[in-house]
Design a protein around this motif. Structure first.
Motif, PDB file in Angstrom:
ATOM      1  N   LEU A  94       0.829  -1.215   0.000  1.00  0.00           N
ATOM      2  CA  LEU A  94       0.000   0.000   0.000  1.00  0.00           C
ATOM      3  C   LEU A  94       0.864   1.267   0.000  1.00  0.00           C
ATOM      4  CD1 LEU A  94      -2.688  -1.174   2.603  1.00  0.00           C
ATOM      5  CD2 LEU A  94      -2.938  -1.083   0.108  1.00  0.00           C
ATOM      6  N   GLU A  95       2.176   1.058  -0.173  1.00  0.00           N
ATOM      7  CA  GLU A  95       3.139   2.177  -0.250  1.00  0.00           C
ATOM      8  C   GLU A  95       3.155   3.014   1.021  1.00  0.00           C
ATOM      9  OE1 GLU A  95       2.577   4.150  -4.010  1.00  0.00           O
ATOM     10  OE2 GLU A  95       3.225   2.381  -5.120  1.00  0.00           O
ATOM     11  N   GLY A  96       3.016   2.330   2.136  1.00  0.00           N
ATOM     12  CA  GLY A  96       3.175   2.985   3.433  1.00  0.00           C
ATOM     13  C   GLY A  96       4.431   2.460   4.103  1.00  0.00           C
ATOM     14  N   ARG A  97       5.017   3.281   4.989  1.00  0.00           N
ATOM     15  CA  ARG A  97       6.190   2.821   5.747  1.00  0.00           C
ATOM     16  C   ARG A  97       6.155   3.459   7.121  1.00  0.00           C
ATOM     17  NH1 ARG A  97      10.347   6.269   6.694  1.00  0.00           N
ATOM     18  NH2 ARG A  97       9.959   8.336   5.820  1.00  0.00           N
ATOM     19  N   ILE A  98       6.716   2.763   8.085  1.00  0.00           N
ATOM     20  CA  ILE A  98       6.746   3.293   9.441  1.00  0.00           C
ATOM     21  C   ILE A  98       7.947   4.206   9.597  1.00  0.00           C
ATOM     22  CG2 ILE A  98       7.097   2.635  11.855  1.00  0.00           C
ATOM     23  CD1 ILE A  98       5.120   0.390  11.354  1.00  0.00           C
ATOM     24  N   GLU A  99       7.664   5.436   9.966  1.00  0.00           N
ATOM     25  CA  GLU A  99       8.724   6.449  10.101  1.00  0.00           C
ATOM     26  C   GLU A  99       9.356   6.374  11.489  1.00  0.00           C
ATOM     27  OE1 GLU A  99       7.727  10.475  11.005  1.00  0.00           O
ATOM     28  OE2 GLU A  99       8.782  11.196   9.219  1.00  0.00           O
ATOM     29  N   LYS A 100       8.514   6.215  12.501  1.00  0.00           N
ATOM     30  CA  LYS A 100       9.007   6.104  13.871  1.00  0.00           C
ATOM     31  C   LYS A 100       7.882   5.561  14.739  1.00  0.00           C
ATOM     32  CE  LYS A 100       7.658  10.780  15.247  1.00  0.00           C
ATOM     33  NZ  LYS A 100       8.079  12.135  15.527  1.00  0.00           N
ATOM     34  N   VAL A 101       8.238   5.119  15.941  1.00  0.00           N
ATOM     35  CA  VAL A 101       7.210   4.768  16.925  1.00  0.00           C
ATOM     36  C   VAL A 101       7.544   5.477  18.225  1.00  0.00           C
ATOM     37  CG1 VAL A 101       6.865   2.522  15.808  1.00  0.00           C
ATOM     38  CG2 VAL A 101       8.241   2.656  17.874  1.00  0.00           C
ATOM     39  N   VAL A 102       6.502   5.845  18.949  1.00  0.00           N
ATOM     40  CA  VAL A 102       6.665   6.568  20.216  1.00  0.00           C
ATOM     41  C   VAL A 102       5.868   5.837  21.301  1.00  0.00           C
ATOM     42  CG1 VAL A 102       6.327   8.736  21.452  1.00  0.00           C
ATOM     43  CG2 VAL A 102       6.937   8.775  19.013  1.00  0.00           C
ATOM     44  N   ILE A 103       6.574   5.374  22.313  1.00  0.00           N
ATOM     45  CA  ILE A 103       5.883   4.815  23.483  1.00  0.00           C
ATOM     46  C   ILE A 103       5.618   5.995  24.386  1.00  0.00           C
ATOM     47  CG2 ILE A 103       6.035   3.130  25.345  1.00  0.00           C
ATOM     48  CD1 ILE A 103       8.105   1.700  23.412  1.00  0.00           C
ATOM     49  N   LYS A 104       4.341   6.318  24.520  1.00  0.00           N
ATOM     50  CA  LYS A 104       4.020   7.670  24.977  1.00  0.00           C
ATOM     51  C   LYS A 104       3.478   7.778  26.382  1.00  0.00           C
ATOM     52  CE  LYS A 104      -0.604   7.586  22.925  1.00  0.00           C
ATOM     53  NZ  LYS A 104      -1.574   8.213  22.027  1.00  0.00           N
ATOM     54  N   THR A 123       8.559   8.966  25.748  1.00  0.00           N
ATOM     55  CA  THR A 123       8.335  10.331  26.224  1.00  0.00           C
ATOM     56  C   THR A 123       9.036  10.544  27.566  1.00  0.00           C
ATOM     57  OG1 THR A 123       6.303   9.601  27.295  1.00  0.00           O
ATOM     58  CG2 THR A 123       6.085  10.536  25.089  1.00  0.00           C
ATOM     59  N   MET A 124       9.182  11.808  27.952  1.00  0.00           N
ATOM     60  CA  MET A 124       9.841  12.134  29.223  1.00  0.00           C
ATOM     61  C   MET A 124       9.086  11.513  30.396  1.00  0.00           C
ATOM     62  SD  MET A 124      12.562  13.577  28.428  1.00  0.00           S
ATOM     63  CE  MET A 124      13.163  14.048  30.058  1.00  0.00           C
ATOM     64  N   LYS A 125       7.768  11.411  30.275  1.00  0.00           N
ATOM     65  CA  LYS A 125       7.003  10.765  31.346  1.00  0.00           C
ATOM     66  C   LYS A 125       7.504   9.343  31.592  1.00  0.00           C
ATOM     67  CE  LYS A 125       2.438   9.090  32.728  1.00  0.00           C
ATOM     68  NZ  LYS A 125       0.983   9.141  32.561  1.00  0.00           N
ATOM     69  N   LEU A 126       7.799   8.635  30.507  1.00  0.00           N
ATOM     70  CA  LEU A 126       8.221   7.242  30.658  1.00  0.00           C
ATOM     71  C   LEU A 126       9.670   7.123  31.106  1.00  0.00           C
ATOM     72  CD1 LEU A 126       6.331   5.236  27.926  1.00  0.00           C
ATOM     73  CD2 LEU A 126       5.690   5.840  30.246  1.00  0.00           C
ATOM     74  N   VAL A 127      10.448   8.179  30.866  1.00  0.00           N
ATOM     75  CA  VAL A 127      11.831   8.166  31.379  1.00  0.00           C
ATOM     76  C   VAL A 127      11.806   7.991  32.900  1.00  0.00           C
ATOM     77  CG1 VAL A 127      13.931   9.558  31.693  1.00  0.00           C
ATOM     78  CG2 VAL A 127      12.777   9.503  29.460  1.00  0.00           C
ATOM     79  N   GLU A 128      10.760   8.525  33.520  1.00  0.00           N
ATOM     80  CA  GLU A 128      10.636   8.392  34.981  1.00  0.00           C
ATOM     81  C   GLU A 128      10.428   6.944  35.413  1.00  0.00           C
ATOM     82  OE1 GLU A 128       7.550  11.021  36.344  1.00  0.00           O
ATOM     83  OE2 GLU A 128       8.219  12.613  34.983  1.00  0.00           O
ATOM     84  N   PHE A 129      10.015   6.101  34.486  1.00  0.00           N
ATOM     85  CA  PHE A 129       9.776   4.690  34.813  1.00  0.00           C
ATOM     86  C   PHE A 129      10.971   3.796  34.465  1.00  0.00           C
ATOM     87  CE2 PHE A 129       5.639   6.581  34.749  1.00  0.00           C
ATOM     88  CZ  PHE A 129       4.908   5.884  35.687  1.00  0.00           C
ATOM     89  N   THR A 130      12.047   4.396  33.963  1.00  0.00           N
ATOM     90  CA  THR A 130      13.235   3.598  33.659  1.00  0.00           C
ATOM     91  C   THR A 130      13.948   3.236  34.961  1.00  0.00           C
ATOM     92  OG1 THR A 130      14.617   5.575  33.363  1.00  0.00           O
ATOM     93  CG2 THR A 130      13.575   4.661  31.393  1.00  0.00           C
ATOM     94  N   ILE A 131      14.663   2.132  34.933  1.00  0.00           N
ATOM     95  CA  ILE A 131      15.348   1.636  36.133  1.00  0.00           C
ATOM     96  C   ILE A 131      16.782   1.254  35.788  1.00  0.00           C
ATOM     97  CG2 ILE A 131      13.219   0.797  37.190  1.00  0.00           C
ATOM     98  CD1 ILE A 131      13.915  -2.006  36.202  1.00  0.00           C
ATOM     99  N   ASP A 132      17.538   0.932  36.803  1.00  0.00           N
ATOM    100  CA  ASP A 132      18.908   0.461  36.611  1.00  0.00           C
ATOM    101  C   ASP A 132      18.870  -0.945  36.004  1.00  0.00           C
ATOM    102  OD1 ASP A 132      21.859   1.183  37.896  1.00  0.00           O
ATOM    103  OD2 ASP A 132      21.485  -0.967  37.613  1.00  0.00           O
ATOM    104  N   PRO A 133      19.695  -1.210  34.999  1.00  0.00           N
ATOM    105  CA  PRO A 133      19.665  -2.552  34.375  1.00  0.00           C
ATOM    106  C   PRO A 133      19.871  -3.682  35.384  1.00  0.00           C
ATOM    107  CG  PRO A 133      21.010  -1.065  33.060  1.00  0.00           C
ATOM    108  CD  PRO A 133      20.672  -0.325  34.315  1.00  0.00           C
ATOM    109  N   ASP A 134      20.657  -3.417  36.431  1.00  0.00           N
ATOM    110  CA  ASP A 134      20.934  -4.476  37.420  1.00  0.00           C
ATOM    111  C   ASP A 134      19.707  -4.809  38.271  1.00  0.00           C
ATOM    112  OD1 ASP A 134      23.502  -4.551  36.509  1.00  0.00           O
ATOM    113  OD2 ASP A 134      24.252  -3.156  38.024  1.00  0.00           O
TER     114      ASP A 134
END
Lengths: 148, 148
Positions: free
Chosen positions: B70-80, B124-135
Protein backbone atom coordinates in the motif's frame (compact mmCIF):
# COMPACT_ATOMS: atom_id res chain seq x y z
CA UNK A 1 -7.26 -19.82 -11.32
CA UNK A 2 -8.95 -23.07 -10.38
CA UNK A 3 -12.50 -23.05 -9.05
CA UNK A 4 -12.98 -21.74 -5.55
CA UNK A 5 -15.40 -22.79 -2.82
CA UNK A 6 -16.57 -20.22 -0.29
CA UNK A 7 -16.34 -21.30 3.33
CA UNK A 8 -17.41 -20.01 6.73
CA UNK A 9 -15.49 -20.09 9.97
CA UNK A 10 -17.44 -22.72 11.89
CA UNK A 11 -15.56 -22.32 15.16
CA UNK A 12 -12.21 -22.21 16.88
CA UNK A 13 -11.49 -24.88 19.47
CA UNK A 14 -8.83 -27.13 20.89
CA UNK A 15 -8.23 -30.66 19.72
CA UNK A 16 -7.53 -33.57 22.06
CA UNK A 17 -3.85 -32.57 22.19
CA UNK A 18 -4.73 -29.03 23.36
CA UNK A 19 -3.66 -27.57 20.03
CA UNK A 20 -5.76 -24.78 18.61
CA UNK A 21 -7.75 -25.53 15.51
CA UNK A 22 -9.99 -23.49 13.23
CA UNK A 23 -12.74 -25.30 11.38
CA UNK A 24 -13.87 -23.97 8.01
CA UNK A 25 -17.16 -25.33 6.70
CA UNK A 26 -18.80 -25.16 3.31
CA UNK A 27 -22.06 -23.22 2.96
CA UNK A 28 -24.12 -26.41 3.30
CA UNK A 29 -22.15 -27.33 6.44
CA UNK A 30 -21.59 -30.87 5.19
CA UNK A 31 -17.78 -30.90 5.26
CA UNK A 32 -15.11 -29.10 7.27
CA UNK A 33 -11.48 -28.23 6.70
CA UNK A 34 -9.51 -28.29 10.00
CA UNK A 35 -6.42 -26.07 10.17
CA UNK A 36 -4.13 -26.07 13.18
CA UNK A 37 -3.14 -22.57 14.27
CA UNK A 38 -1.25 -20.76 17.05
CA UNK A 39 -2.90 -19.54 20.28
CA UNK A 40 -2.57 -15.83 19.40
CA UNK A 41 -4.20 -16.41 16.01
CA UNK A 42 -6.94 -18.48 17.67
CA UNK A 43 -7.74 -15.53 19.91
CA UNK A 44 -7.60 -13.17 16.92
CA UNK A 45 -10.19 -15.31 15.10
CA UNK A 46 -12.43 -16.05 18.10
CA UNK A 47 -12.90 -12.49 19.30
CA UNK A 48 -14.54 -10.88 16.24
CA UNK A 49 -16.70 -14.01 15.82
CA UNK A 50 -18.14 -13.20 19.24
CA UNK A 51 -18.32 -9.48 18.53
CA UNK A 52 -15.76 -8.82 21.25
CA UNK A 53 -12.74 -6.58 21.21
CA UNK A 54 -9.92 -6.04 23.69
CA UNK A 55 -9.50 -2.62 25.29
CA UNK A 56 -6.13 -2.41 23.53
CA UNK A 57 -5.83 -3.34 19.83
CA UNK A 58 -4.66 -6.88 19.12
CA UNK A 59 -2.07 -7.30 16.36
CA UNK A 60 -4.73 -8.10 13.75
CA UNK A 61 -6.73 -5.03 14.80
CA UNK A 62 -3.53 -3.05 14.19
CA UNK A 63 -3.30 -4.47 10.64
CA UNK A 64 -6.85 -3.22 10.06
CA UNK A 65 -5.92 0.23 11.40
CA UNK A 66 -2.82 0.41 9.19
CA UNK A 67 -4.71 -0.64 6.05
CA UNK A 68 -7.59 1.75 6.84
CA UNK A 69 -5.14 4.67 7.19
CA UNK A 70 -3.45 3.68 3.90
CA UNK A 71 -6.85 3.36 2.19
CA UNK A 72 -6.49 -0.35 1.59
CA UNK A 73 -9.10 -3.03 2.28
CA UNK A 74 -9.19 -6.79 2.09
CA UNK A 75 -11.45 -7.93 -0.72
CA UNK A 76 -11.15 -11.67 -0.13
CA UNK A 77 -8.78 -14.35 1.09
CA UNK A 78 -8.01 -17.66 -0.59
CA UNK A 79 -6.55 -20.67 1.19
CA UNK A 80 -4.89 -22.11 -1.83
CA UNK A 81 -2.51 -24.94 -1.12
CA UNK A 82 -1.03 -27.43 1.32
CA UNK A 83 2.53 -28.72 1.19
CA UNK A 84 3.53 -32.35 1.57
CA UNK A 85 4.59 -31.42 5.13
CA UNK A 86 1.05 -30.20 5.89
CA UNK A 87 1.74 -26.46 5.76
CA UNK A 88 -1.21 -24.45 4.44
CA UNK A 89 -0.76 -21.42 2.20
CA UNK A 90 -3.12 -18.49 1.72
CA UNK A 91 -3.33 -15.35 -0.39
CA UNK A 92 -4.81 -12.07 0.79
CA UNK A 93 -6.36 -9.89 -1.92
CA UNK A 94 -5.76 -6.29 -0.85
CA UNK A 95 -7.58 -3.56 -2.78
CA UNK A 96 -6.46 0.06 -2.97
CA UNK A 97 -7.84 2.60 -5.45
CA UNK A 98 -9.36 -0.14 -7.60
CA UNK A 99 -6.12 -2.12 -7.86
CA UNK A 100 -5.67 -5.54 -6.30
CA UNK A 101 -2.43 -6.63 -4.64
CA UNK A 102 -1.96 -10.28 -3.66
CA UNK A 103 -0.08 -11.00 -0.45
CA UNK A 104 1.31 -14.33 0.78
CA UNK A 105 -0.04 -15.20 4.25
CA UNK A 106 -0.53 -17.99 6.74
CA UNK A 107 -4.21 -19.07 6.67
CA UNK A 108 -4.67 -18.14 10.35
CA UNK A 109 -3.71 -14.51 9.68
CA UNK A 110 -5.78 -14.41 6.49
CA UNK A 111 -8.88 -15.71 8.31
CA UNK A 112 -8.40 -13.30 11.24
CA UNK A 113 -8.23 -10.41 8.77
CA UNK A 114 -11.17 -11.56 6.61
CA UNK A 115 -13.37 -11.49 9.73
CA UNK A 116 -12.34 -7.87 10.43
CA UNK A 117 -13.42 -6.74 6.95
CA UNK A 118 -16.35 -9.16 6.66
CA UNK A 119 -14.56 -10.38 3.52
CA UNK A 120 -15.31 -13.79 1.95
CA UNK A 121 -12.99 -16.75 2.56
CA UNK A 122 -12.42 -19.29 -0.21
CA UNK A 123 -10.58 -22.58 -0.53
CA UNK A 124 -9.30 -24.10 -3.76
CA UNK A 125 -10.60 -27.39 -5.16
CA UNK A 126 -7.33 -29.02 -4.10
CA UNK A 127 -8.16 -28.25 -0.49
CA UNK A 128 -11.72 -29.50 -0.84
CA UNK A 129 -10.07 -32.93 -1.07
CA UNK A 130 -8.77 -32.39 2.48
CA UNK A 131 -12.18 -31.63 3.97
CA UNK A 132 -13.63 -34.18 6.36
CA UNK A 133 -16.90 -35.06 8.03
CA UNK A 134 -17.57 -32.74 11.00
CA UNK A 135 -18.13 -35.78 13.23
CA UNK A 136 -14.58 -36.94 12.55
CA UNK A 137 -13.09 -33.92 14.31
CA UNK A 138 -12.30 -34.62 17.96
CA UNK A 139 -12.07 -31.46 19.99
CA UNK A 140 -12.51 -30.21 23.49
CA UNK A 141 -15.37 -27.73 23.47
CA UNK A 142 -14.90 -27.05 27.18
CA UNK A 143 -11.91 -24.89 26.29
CA UNK A 144 -13.81 -22.79 23.78
CA UNK A 145 -14.67 -20.20 26.41
CA UNK A 146 -11.01 -19.87 27.37
CA UNK A 147 -9.94 -18.55 24.01
CA UNK A 148 -10.56 -14.94 24.85
CA UNK B 1 4.63 17.21 21.94
CA UNK B 2 6.91 16.77 24.92
CA UNK B 3 10.57 15.91 24.45
CA UNK B 4 11.37 12.42 23.28
CA UNK B 5 14.26 10.11 24.12
CA UNK B 6 15.44 7.59 21.54
CA UNK B 7 15.85 4.05 22.84
CA UNK B 8 17.22 0.74 21.59
CA UNK B 9 15.79 -2.71 22.11
CA UNK B 10 18.33 -4.17 24.53
CA UNK B 11 16.90 -7.67 24.56
CA UNK B 12 13.83 -9.83 25.03
CA UNK B 13 13.86 -12.30 27.90
CA UNK B 14 11.74 -13.91 30.58
CA UNK B 15 11.46 -12.56 34.10
CA UNK B 16 11.50 -14.75 37.18
CA UNK B 17 7.76 -15.44 36.72
CA UNK B 18 8.34 -16.74 33.16
CA UNK B 19 6.60 -13.69 31.71
CA UNK B 20 8.11 -12.21 28.57
CA UNK B 21 9.72 -8.83 28.88
CA UNK B 22 11.32 -6.43 26.41
CA UNK B 23 14.00 -4.10 27.73
CA UNK B 24 14.45 -0.71 26.07
CA UNK B 25 17.69 1.11 26.88
CA UNK B 26 18.80 4.67 26.31
CA UNK B 27 21.67 5.30 23.91
CA UNK B 28 24.17 5.45 26.80
CA UNK B 29 22.79 2.16 28.13
CA UNK B 30 22.53 3.56 31.64
CA UNK B 31 18.82 3.02 32.22
CA UNK B 32 16.25 0.55 30.94
CA UNK B 33 12.49 0.56 30.55
CA UNK B 34 11.04 -2.94 31.05
CA UNK B 35 7.73 -3.68 29.31
CA UNK B 36 5.90 -6.97 29.79
CA UNK B 37 4.62 -8.44 26.53
CA UNK B 38 2.92 -11.56 25.16
CA UNK B 39 4.83 -14.62 23.88
CA UNK B 40 3.90 -14.07 20.23
CA UNK B 41 5.08 -10.46 20.38
CA UNK B 42 8.30 -11.57 22.14
CA UNK B 43 9.00 -13.89 19.22
CA UNK B 44 8.12 -11.13 16.74
CA UNK B 45 10.69 -8.84 18.40
CA UNK B 46 13.42 -11.44 18.98
CA UNK B 47 13.58 -12.84 15.47
CA UNK B 48 14.53 -9.71 13.47
CA UNK B 49 17.00 -8.79 16.24
CA UNK B 50 18.81 -12.00 15.40
CA UNK B 51 18.39 -11.56 11.66
CA UNK B 52 16.16 -14.62 11.51
CA UNK B 53 12.89 -15.16 9.73
CA UNK B 54 10.43 -18.01 9.71
CA UNK B 55 9.78 -19.89 6.48
CA UNK B 56 6.21 -18.62 6.64
CA UNK B 57 5.49 -14.94 7.42
CA UNK B 58 4.72 -14.12 11.05
CA UNK B 59 1.85 -11.72 11.68
CA UNK B 60 4.21 -8.73 11.96
CA UNK B 61 5.90 -9.72 8.70
CA UNK B 62 2.42 -9.67 7.17
CA UNK B 63 1.88 -6.10 8.42
CA UNK B 64 5.12 -5.15 6.66
CA UNK B 65 3.93 -6.83 3.45
CA UNK B 66 0.56 -5.06 3.58
CA UNK B 67 2.11 -1.64 4.20
CA UNK B 68 4.72 -2.21 1.47
CA UNK B 69 1.99 -3.08 -1.03
CA UNK B 70 0.00 0.00 0.00
CA UNK B 71 3.14 2.18 -0.25
CA UNK B 72 3.18 2.98 3.43
CA UNK B 73 6.19 2.82 5.75
CA UNK B 74 6.75 3.29 9.44
CA UNK B 75 8.72 6.45 10.10
CA UNK B 76 9.01 6.10 13.87
CA UNK B 77 7.21 4.77 16.93
CA UNK B 78 6.67 6.57 20.22
CA UNK B 79 5.88 4.81 23.48
CA UNK B 80 4.02 7.67 24.98
CA UNK B 81 2.15 6.87 28.16
CA UNK B 82 1.37 4.44 30.95
CA UNK B 83 -1.96 4.19 32.72
CA UNK B 84 -2.42 3.95 36.47
CA UNK B 85 -3.07 0.22 35.88
CA UNK B 86 0.36 -0.16 34.24
CA UNK B 87 -0.84 -0.39 30.62
CA UNK B 88 1.61 1.17 28.15
CA UNK B 89 0.43 3.11 25.10
CA UNK B 90 2.31 3.69 21.84
CA UNK B 91 1.79 5.59 18.60
CA UNK B 92 2.97 4.38 15.21
CA UNK B 93 3.82 7.11 12.69
CA UNK B 94 2.91 5.73 9.28
CA UNK B 95 4.07 7.67 6.22
CA UNK B 96 2.47 7.46 2.79
CA UNK B 97 3.16 9.92 -0.05
CA UNK B 98 4.70 12.43 2.34
CA UNK B 99 1.73 12.40 4.73
CA UNK B 100 1.96 11.05 8.27
CA UNK B 101 -0.84 9.04 9.88
CA UNK B 102 -0.68 8.29 13.60
CA UNK B 103 -1.99 4.90 14.76
CA UNK B 104 -2.73 3.74 18.30
CA UNK B 105 -0.81 0.56 19.16
CA UNK B 106 0.39 -1.64 21.97
CA UNK B 107 4.14 -1.02 22.53
CA UNK B 108 4.99 -4.66 21.73
CA UNK B 109 3.47 -4.40 18.25
CA UNK B 110 5.03 -0.97 17.69
CA UNK B 111 8.51 -2.27 18.63
CA UNK B 112 8.14 -5.40 16.47
CA UNK B 113 7.23 -3.19 13.51
CA UNK B 114 9.95 -0.58 14.11
CA UNK B 115 12.56 -3.37 13.90
CA UNK B 116 11.18 -4.45 10.52
CA UNK B 117 11.58 -0.95 9.07
CA UNK B 118 14.74 -0.10 11.01
CA UNK B 119 12.71 2.86 12.31
CA UNK B 120 13.67 4.73 15.49
CA UNK B 121 11.86 4.04 18.77
CA UNK B 122 11.24 6.89 21.22
CA UNK B 123 9.83 7.19 24.72
CA UNK B 124 8.34 10.33 26.22
CA UNK B 125 9.84 12.13 29.22
CA UNK B 126 7.00 10.77 31.35
CA UNK B 127 8.22 7.24 30.66
CA UNK B 128 11.83 8.17 31.38
CA UNK B 129 10.64 8.39 34.98
CA UNK B 130 9.78 4.69 34.81
CA UNK B 131 13.24 3.60 33.66
CA UNK B 132 15.35 1.64 36.13
CA UNK B 133 18.91 0.46 36.61
CA UNK B 134 19.66 -2.55 34.38
CA UNK B 135 20.93 -4.48 37.42
CA UNK B 136 17.51 -4.19 39.05
CA UNK B 137 15.87 -6.33 36.37
CA UNK B 138 15.68 -9.99 37.35
CA UNK B 139 15.35 -12.23 34.36
CA UNK B 140 16.14 -15.74 33.25
CA UNK B 141 18.60 -15.51 30.38
CA UNK B 142 18.58 -19.28 29.99
CA UNK B 143 15.23 -18.97 28.24
CA UNK B 144 16.48 -16.45 25.73
CA UNK B 145 17.30 -19.14 23.22
CA UNK B 146 13.79 -20.53 23.47
CA UNK B 147 12.15 -17.41 22.14
CA UNK B 148 12.43 -18.42 18.52
Amino acid sequence: MSSLVEVNVKFVAMDQNKSHIVLLSDKEDTKVLPIWIGPAEAQAIAMPMQGEFEARPLTHDLIKSCCDKLEGRIEKVVIKDISTEGTYYADIYLEQGGEIRVIDSRPSDAIALALRWDAPIFITMKLVEFTIDPDDVVFDKSDWEDLH
